[in-house]
Design an enzyme around this catalytic site. Structure first.
Site, PDB file in Angstrom:
ATOM      1  N   GLN A  53      47.095  29.995  87.257  1.00  0.00           N
ATOM      2  CA  GLN A  53      46.508  30.231  85.891  1.00  0.00           C
ATOM      3  C   GLN A  53      45.243  29.286  85.595  1.00  0.00           C
ATOM      4  OE1 GLN A  53      49.594  31.391  82.781  1.00  0.00           O
ATOM      5  NE2 GLN A  53      51.129  30.604  84.241  1.00  0.00           N
TER       6      GLN A  53
ATOM      7  N   ARG B 136      50.215  38.172  80.130  1.00  0.00           N
ATOM      8  CA  ARG B 136      50.422  38.093  78.676  1.00  0.00           C
ATOM      9  C   ARG B 136      51.284  39.014  77.974  1.00  0.00           C
ATOM     10  NH1 ARG B 136      50.402  33.508  79.127  1.00  0.00           N
ATOM     11  NH2 ARG B 136      50.218  34.025  81.259  1.00  0.00           N
TER      12      ARG B 136
ATOM     13  N   ASP C 102      51.396  18.521  80.198  1.00  0.00           N
ATOM     14  CA  ASP C 102      51.368  20.013  80.341  1.00  0.00           C
ATOM     15  C   ASP C 102      50.031  20.709  80.894  1.00  0.00           C
ATOM     16  OD1 ASP C 102      52.394  22.700  80.199  1.00  0.00           O
ATOM     17  OD2 ASP C 102      52.169  22.844  77.816  1.00  0.00           O
ATOM     18  N   GLU C 103      50.135  21.988  81.292  1.00  0.00           N
ATOM     19  CA  GLU C 103      48.768  22.258  81.909  1.00  0.00           C
ATOM     20  C   GLU C 103      48.101  21.708  83.047  1.00  0.00           C
ATOM     21  OE1 GLU C 103      48.628  25.541  81.411  1.00  0.00           O
ATOM     22  OE2 GLU C 103      49.436  26.148  79.258  1.00  0.00           O
TER      23      GLU C 103
ATOM     24  N   LYS D 191      58.461  26.957  80.874  1.00  0.00           N
ATOM     25  CA  LYS D 191      57.924  25.493  81.109  1.00  0.00           C
ATOM     26  C   LYS D 191      57.900  24.749  79.867  1.00  0.00           C
ATOM     27  CE  LYS D 191      52.820  26.413  80.577  1.00  0.00           C
ATOM     28  NZ  LYS D 191      52.771  25.440  79.187  1.00  0.00           N
ATOM     29  N   THR D 192      57.452  25.393  78.757  1.00  0.00           N
ATOM     30  CA  THR D 192      57.742  24.511  77.312  1.00  0.00           C
ATOM     31  C   THR D 192      59.173  24.245  77.176  1.00  0.00           C
ATOM     32  OG1 THR D 192      55.833  25.894  76.533  1.00  0.00           O
ATOM     33  CG2 THR D 192      57.331  24.674  74.873  1.00  0.00           C
TER      34      THR D 192
END
Length: 723
Positions: A262, A613, A231-232, A33-34
């Site tokens: 998430q 992670r 974002d997020e 996504k980044t």
């Protein structure tokens, strides 16, 4: 253009090229996504010829913002290390990027006068806000021991996140505690206003209020930011949601990226329903799913999916990867928390030796901060380097807060809370009674700090305190003049030496030496800020950056040490190896979630975050019995372990303590290292003398101030003073 569009999969490319209108990018864990966000911004500039100043990108950490900036500059052919101003007024040659709080702080610096704020307003951190709450208690003469200031502060924070001002909150409050909060809330706000200060929640609250009350200001920023990226998005609260909605309502070019799987921050006001309702809010929205995972092995992906699939309230997507199958997830059941810690040390050591991994490739994750104690104890015993995210932050150390308080008083003539902190630091003979008289006089006559100090003759303060205040006032005036002519580095250096604070710290003890070293390290922070911001570096910007910095922003992935952090802190990070400890019902999932289906689903999302992670391997550990919160707990295995696919899980046999290699990594044996009569140094109590010993417990005489105390070598972190 090739550099921007090459190496994108079809879904990523679609997300980059869909620039007009509302876009929802559902980005699974490890799906890039980044990369999509950075390439999208670069494409707007290079491909669509959009002026950089017309682009806004909002992240949840300064670390993420700076990483995105660096990547975008590199994509556009520039030097990723070139100086870009992050914290002062908006840079017209680069997209505006930052956290919600940093962007709103900059808006209020520019436009806060509409709401009566001076440009030099102070941003109060957690401890400053708590001090203001306690002052509110004093003004209201609240002496109820059940009314914890921290609890009241938390309720006020929640109210602001829901955009409830004191009047609206009072109308909605019910029950004793809420009614108490309703009394404190307006007094707390008056104290903030007297100090020309805002707390973290005010930054969003006041910006939304600014946009709603002054349409011309909102229109100015709508015209400035024609393309908005968030974002997020699953972690936005109501105030953030309204900030975005107001900014985007004119142009509708809103791209939000997130993953409801998430969403783990409901306890601080985040509402993952925002991302699930995006298509309702924007019926014309284009929805793009990023489902190809580039981070994890197939075993990790499939296990994480099995966990999250038990949740009913979620979006539909299925992550897949072309990565290798990978090793099964490992489950180790130990006898207690000490054996759990030893197992992790043993296994991390084996991975380091046999698989040539580094300590910084590994992370230990836990549900609650209290779980770190047993791990830290064993890491110290075996001399293994570690760093803990979420412990005592550099900026929360007393000596650092003292120097920052000096800077705040120099920068703002209304910051009375900062004044109280340093007016008698180093000691100037100004006691609490004299300070209260000064504060009461200033409040009664609505005076600034300097005007109040000019009128000392009108206040009944004893001669010694009066002289101390006069000396302090002269010093501050010198520092304020120096602010206009000296660099920030020179100003901090001047404060240290001319105020007498450096001499005060340098008291000849190791503790004093460490505190002085910490203050000197602040000079490094100042230097980094100045180098990054160049000519735009100023005291306003520096204080703002320090106030908004988060624990994770200081995390250095290159440091060779085991990382310890909560599962909540780990989102957005990745490691080769992940140890998730305490996989027991009542601990993870937390007992608070058992009777609330929504909370239990969030615990499941937290487990999903923890598993994903790991790039290569996941270890789960649990204990038959665990000392926690002062008692022994024997909990059943976490229900999440039962959700894992049997073919992807391997179990370690229970390992007895005598199977471990317990020899420390150094030859030092703690109990034989100390003797009765040795001089030792403790971080809080200072220097003392050992007067008795019992195995690993020492009785130390710290003199008249702290008396005699029994201390455990395991926990006290004593240092022997060499003769």
């Amino acid at each position: 253009m090739n550099q921007i569009l090459d190496n994108l999969n079809e879904e990523q490319k679609e997300a980059v090229l869909t620039t007009e209108g509302p876009v929802l990018i559902l980005a699974g864990a490890g799906s890039g996504k980044t990369k999509v966000l950075t390439h999208r911004v670069a494409y707007l500039i290079r491909g669509k010829k959009i002026q950089p100043e017309n682009i806004l990108a909002v992240t949840f950490t300064n670390k993420a913002s700076k990483e995105m900036m660096s990547r975008i500059v590199a994509l556009l052919g520039g030097n990723p290390l070139e100086k870009i101003s992050y914290n002062t007024s908006f840079n017209r040659n680069f997209p505006t990027m930052g956290t919600f709080h940093s962007i709103c702080a900059r808006i209020l610096r520019e436009e806060g006068h509409y709401l009566g704020y001076k440009r030099s307003f102070t941003i109060y951190d957690e401890s400053d806000s708590l001090s203001a709450i306690k002052k509110s208690f004093l003004e209201l003469q609240i002496i109820d021991k059940k009314a914890a200031p921290q609890g009241v502060k938390s309720y006020i924070s929640s109210a602001k996140n829901e955009l409830l001002d004191p009047t609206k909150y009072a109308d909605l409050s019910s029950g004793y505690f809420q009614e108490l909060v309703a009394k404190v809330y307006p007094v707390y706000q008056r104290i903030l206003a007297r100090n020309n200060a805002l707390d973290f929640d005010d930054l969003l609250f006041e910006t939304v209020k600014l946009f709603q009350k002054f349409p011309e200001v909102l229109e100015r920023y709508q015209k400035l930011w024609q393309y908005i990226h968030i974002d997020e998005y699953q972690d936005t609260n109501h105030a953030q949601y309204m900030f975005i909605k107001l900014l985007a309502q004119k142009n509708q070019n809103l791209c939000v990226v997130g993953d409801d799987w998430q969403s783990i921050y409901s306890w601080r006001g985040a509402n993952f329903q925002n991302i699930l309702d995006f298509e309702r809010d924007y019926p014309e929205a284009k929805v793009i799913k990023l489902e190809q995972n580039y981070r994890n092995t197939k075993a990790i992906i499939d296990s994480a999916h099995r966990i999250i699939s038990k949740n009913e309230n979620r979006s539909e997507k299925k992550l897949w990867t072309e990565n290798e199958a990978g090793l099964p997830l490992m489950v180790a059941e130990l006898y207690n928390e000490q054996e759990e810690a030893k197992f992790i040390i043993q296994e991390s050591g084996r991975l380091k030796r046999e698989e040539e991994l580094q300590l910084n490739d590994m992370v230990i994750l836990y549900r609650t901060n209290a779980q770190s104690r047993a791990i830290e104890t064993e890491l110290i015993r075996f001399n293994i380097p570690y760093r803990i995210i979420g412990g005592v932050r550099f900026y929360e150390r007393k000596e650092i807060k003292d120097i920052l308080a000096y800077l705040r008083v120099i920068n703002s003539d209304d910051d009375w809370i900062a004044l109280e902190r340093i007016v008698n630091m180093p000691p100037r003979g100004i006691g609490a009674t004299s300070m209260k008289k000064l504060l009461d006089y200033g409040q009664k006559h609505k005076l600034s700090i300097s005007r109040c100090l000019e009128q000392l003759s009108e206040i009944n303060i004893n001669p010694k305190a009066s002289q101390g205040l006069k000396d302090f006032a002269r010093q501050i005036e010198v520092f304020r003049r120096s602010k206009e002519t000296e660099t920030l580095h020179e100003l901090v250096d001047l404060i240290l030496n001319k105020s007498g604070y450096a001499d005060f710290l340098d008291d000849g003890t190791l503790n004093g030496e460490e505190r002085l070293e910490n203050v000197k390290e602040l000079l490094s922070v100042v230097e980094d800020y100045t180098n990054l911001n160049g000519k735009e570096a100023n005291l306003d910007g520096f204080l703002e950056e320090v106030a908004l910095i988060a624990d994770i922003d200081n995390w250095d992935a290159s440091e060779e040490a085991l990382t310890l952090m909560t599962l909540h802190s780990a989102k957005g990070l990745e490691f080769k190896i992940v140890f998730i400890i305490g996989m027991e019902d009542n601990l993870f999932p937390h007992s608070n979630s058992f009777f609330d289906p929504e909370q239990l689903e969030e615990e499941r999302r937290l487990c999903y975050v923890g598993i994903t992670r790991a790039k290569e391997r996941v270890y789960f550990t649990l204990a038959e019995r665990r000392m926690l919160y002062g008692g022994i707990h024997a909990n059943p295995p976490s229900r999440f372990l039962a959700d894992l696919p049997e073919n992807l899980v391997a179990n370690y046999q229970k390992i007895a303590s005598n199977d471990y290699e317990t020899k420390p990594l150094t030859d030092e044996n703690f109990s034989s290292y100390y003797n009765i009569g040795d001089q030792v140094i403790h971080g809080e109590f200072g220097e003392g003398k050992i007067i008795d010993m019992d195995d690993d417990d020492l009785k130390v005489d710290f003199g008249q101030k702290h008396g005699r105390k029994w201390l455990s070598l395991t926990y006290a972190n004593l240092r022997k003073k060499e003769r």
